[in-house]
Write a protein that holds these residues in place. Sequence first.
Motif, short mmCIF file in Angstrom:
data_model
loop_
_atom_site.label_atom_id
_atom_site.label_comp_id
_atom_site.label_asym_id
_atom_site.label_seq_id
_atom_site.Cartn_x
_atom_site.Cartn_y
_atom_site.Cartn_z
N ARG A 40 78.07 63.46 39.61
CA ARG A 40 76.88 63.59 38.78
C ARG A 40 77.27 63.94 37.35
N SER A 41 76.91 63.06 36.43
CA SER A 41 77.20 63.27 35.02
C SER A 41 75.97 63.85 34.32
N LEU A 42 76.19 64.86 33.48
CA LEU A 42 75.07 65.58 32.88
C LEU A 42 74.46 64.78 31.73
N SER A 43 73.21 64.40 31.91
CA SER A 43 72.46 63.70 30.86
C SER A 43 71.65 64.65 30.00
N ASP A 44 71.45 65.88 30.50
CA ASP A 44 70.64 66.87 29.78
C ASP A 44 70.98 68.25 30.33
N LEU A 45 70.39 69.27 29.74
CA LEU A 45 70.67 70.65 30.14
C LEU A 45 69.51 71.30 30.89
N ALA A 46 68.65 70.48 31.47
CA ALA A 46 67.56 70.97 32.35
C ALA A 46 66.68 72.02 31.68
N GLY A 47 66.50 71.89 30.38
CA GLY A 47 65.67 72.85 29.65
C GLY A 47 66.45 73.91 28.92
N GLY A 48 67.77 73.86 28.99
CA GLY A 48 68.59 74.89 28.37
C GLY A 48 68.99 74.59 26.94
N GLY A 49 68.64 73.41 26.42
CA GLY A 49 69.02 73.05 25.06
C GLY A 49 68.09 73.67 24.02
N ASP A 50 68.50 73.56 22.77
CA ASP A 50 67.72 74.16 21.68
C ASP A 50 66.47 73.35 21.35
N GLY A 51 66.52 72.03 21.54
CA GLY A 51 65.38 71.18 21.21
C GLY A 51 64.77 70.56 22.45
N GLU A 52 64.19 69.35 22.27
CA GLU A 52 63.56 68.67 23.39
C GLU A 52 64.63 68.15 24.36
N ASN A 53 64.18 67.74 25.54
CA ASN A 53 65.11 67.29 26.57
C ASN A 53 65.99 66.16 26.05
N GLU A 54 67.27 66.22 26.41
CA GLU A 54 68.27 65.33 25.84
C GLU A 54 68.48 64.03 26.62
N MET A 55 67.80 63.86 27.75
CA MET A 55 68.10 62.75 28.64
C MET A 55 67.93 61.39 27.95
N GLY A 56 66.88 61.22 27.16
CA GLY A 56 66.63 59.94 26.51
C GLY A 56 67.74 59.53 25.57
N THR A 57 68.41 60.52 24.98
CA THR A 57 69.48 60.23 24.02
C THR A 57 70.80 59.95 24.72
N PHE A 58 71.11 60.70 25.76
CA PHE A 58 72.46 60.67 26.32
C PHE A 58 72.55 60.06 27.72
N MET A 59 71.44 59.48 28.22
CA MET A 59 71.45 58.95 29.57
C MET A 59 72.50 57.84 29.73
N SER A 60 72.63 56.96 28.75
CA SER A 60 73.57 55.84 28.90
C SER A 60 75.01 56.32 28.95
#
Length: 292
Positions: free
Chosen positions: A254-274
């Motif tokens: 499992r590769s991390l696409s986001d920090l499950a709400g732990g980031g400073d801004g909005e969810n990161e999945m849309g940016t780093f999913m690829s």
Amino acid sequence: MKYFLLPLALLPATGLAEPRIAVISAFEPEWIALQDGLEDAETQLINGNRFVTGTMDGQEVVLFLSGISMVNAAMTTQLALERFEIEAIVFSGIAGGVDPDLSIGDVVVAARWGNYLNTIMARETADGFAIPPWMTSDFGPLGMMFTRTEAVQSARADAPERKFWFEADPALLEKARTLATDFDLPACNADGTCLSEAPQIVVGGNGVSGAAFVDNAELREWAFREFDAQVLDMESGAVAQVAWANEVPFIAFRSLSDLAGGGDGENEMGTFMSIAAGNSAGVVRAFLATLD
């Protein structure tokens, strides 16, 4: 690619006799990243699900989508086990990072998986939330949510047993550890989006799964505190339980696409999913090449 339809009712219970490794992804972008390396592909449609057989990195495989969330993942995995001769299960996909020491793009290969959102929704009393006296929880709650360990059944025992953690196969984990020592993960995707830190492969530790997309810092902290989790997702725990019940070796990347709400801004999945999907697929393909 050859394509043919096999009605579910006409398929023999033993399925196709050639031993294969089941390579599973949760949804389309992850699956597409894996299929680039597939040779002699043939697609079968079984009960509305596509199963693609072929050869990948020297291994006979069957690729399919689990579908998003726990019920879908359990159903499709069991269906594959009943219709194909599966000798191991390898899951490739993205996830949310829980361990504060991990970063987006890292690939986590957990040693065991638990289904953390199998919960008791407790009654609120004057002294706080309380569960019925005949029920128990082995973990600290999150508000009214108390995680419950349920009874599970397999051929190992005559009676159901209570089990929360479902382990990855030790031999497959050792292969992953060996691979992690000299495998470099890319930090950028084809569009030029790059991670701020070089990603790493982390083998071992705990993963947890549940039927919820998590973008909540409080729940993330609770999952790390109570389950010592590194990563959380919506499918791996279900697949691990099905693999355990059928006594089939299992491992999940499992590769991390986001920090499950732990980031400073909005969810990161849309940016780093690829990047995350590509990293997981790349590690899985290299992993398959190491197998006997």
